[in-house]
Enzyme design. Structure first.
Site, PDB file in Angstrom:
ATOM      1  CG  ASN A  91       8.022   5.062  -1.802  1.00  0.00           C
ATOM      2  OD1 ASN A  91       8.448   3.876  -1.254  1.00  0.00           O
ATOM      3  ND2 ASN A  91       8.215   6.131  -1.512  1.00  0.00           N
ATOM      4  CE1 TYR A 151       4.678   0.243   7.286  1.00  0.00           C
ATOM      5  CE2 TYR A 151       5.545  -1.924   7.500  1.00  0.00           C
ATOM      6  CZ  TYR A 151       5.610  -0.697   6.923  1.00  0.00           C
ATOM      7  OH  TYR A 151       6.598  -0.727   5.996  1.00  0.00           O
TER       8      TYR A 151
END
Ligand SMILES: NC(=O)c1ccc[n+]([C@@H]2O[C@H](COP(=O)([O-])OP(=O)(O)OC[C@H]3O[C@@H](n4cnc5c(N)ncnc54)[C@H](O)[C@@H]3O)[C@@H](O)[C@H]2O)c1
Ligand SMILES: CCCCC[C@H](O)CC\C=C/C=C/C=C/[C@@H](O)[C@@H](O)CCCC(=O)O
Length: 261
Positions: A91, A151
């Site tokens: 994560n 990103y």
């Protein structure tokens, strides 16, 4: 998968989405190793979790996931301490368009390493009992936003890597289900990076557009993302699933067209 006594490892576990899933797992009787590079948030989180769930149900490791040797050690120590590993949640992630190579290292390279380490400790290929891996991507993997191109690239990478690995697991009979989760905007400290020029770099000038996008699409509560993760963990039929979580459609799955020859 019933969760009492199950062992989970969550990277970026001390804050935001990682913390929400760690709490959800602990509530259902699992034991959780939280891996995080930020000692301050980890200290606060540790105090809260030990108070709520008791000392011994969680384990904390200060570790930057880009440190390969340390990450290996963290997986090894988790298995040594709890006996085995059933659930791995890759994560940990950042938004940093200025130091974009760091973004690739944290969001993609380390997630690939985390997946391989999890397989080392869970795959039937290595004589282990199987398990489940969830890799955290983003709705950014389905949108083309000018606000955070690197990103976005990492989140596309996470999506492609995870789907390919799920097939590898099925073909190789690893006994490990590998799935990917793609949330829209979630109310965590990550969203505050839009106000930081040293994180947004040359895209800082788009911050108001990004804020408008959040307003348009809405901002989700981390607990909804934890609900989606729990669904993946408990549903033994899911491998290679692409779960999306958005304000407009809630928890739902991406269905790909089968490729024609
Ligand atoms: N918040 C959102 O809107 C959103 C939406 C979609 C996907 N995601 C993804 O969800 C994941 C979690 O994000 P979040 O919103 O909870 O972020 P967050 O910044 O609130 O929390 C991330 C946690 O990861 C830790 N971390 C960061 N870099 C690390 C590293 N190198 N090694 C170890 N730990 C590290 C941080 O210390 C922090 O505790 C990320 O992969 C992010 O890209 C977030
Ligand atoms: C500071 C930046 C941090 C980025 C955080 C996130 O990873 C970015 C999430 C990006 C986009 C979210 C888009 C949401 C769209 C949906 O609400 C929806 O309209 C899309 C519909 C598609 C579908 O649901 O299948």
């Amino acid at each position: 998968m019933a969760l009492t006594g199950r062992i989970a490892l969550v990277t970026g576990g001390a804050q935001g989405i990682g913390r929400a899933i760690s709490e959800a797992l602990l509530r259902e009787g699992a034991k959780v190793a939280l891996v995080d590079s930020n000692p301050e948030v980890a200290r606060e989180c540790r105090g809260r979790l030990e108070e709520a769930f008791g000392v011994g149900s969680s384990l904390f490791f200060e570790c930057d996931v880009t440190d390969w040797a340390k990450l290996q050690e963290v997986f090894r120590k988790t298995v040594k301490h709890f006996g085995h590993l059933d659930i791995a949640i890759n994560n940990a992630g950042i938004n940093n368009e200025k130091d974009w190579q760091k973004t690739i290292n944290v969001n993609l390279t380390s997630l690939i390493k985390g997946t391989y380490l999890a397989l080392e400790h869970m795959s039937r290929e290595n004589g282990k009992d199987g398990g489940v891996i969830i890799n955290v991507s983003s709705m950014a993997a389905f949108m083309h936003s000018p606000h955070m191109p690197v990103y976005t690239a990492t989140k596309y990478g996470v999506l492609g890597f995870t789907k390919a690995m799920a097939e590898a697991s099925a073909v190789g009979n690893f006994g490990v289900r590998i799935n990917v989760l793609c949330p829209a905007y979630v109310d965590t400290p990550l969203l505050q990076t839009i106000d930081e020029e040293d994180k947004m770099g040359r895209y800082f000038k788009y911050k108001e557009e990004l804020r408008q996008s959040m307003h348009t699409y809405g901002i989700l509560d981390p607990s909804l993302i934890a609900d989606g993760m729990m669904m993946i963990i408990k549903d033994g039929s899911l491998n290679g699933a692409v779960m999306k979580i958005t304000a407009s459609k809630g928890i739902h799955f991406q269905n790909d067209e089968p490729m024609s020859a």
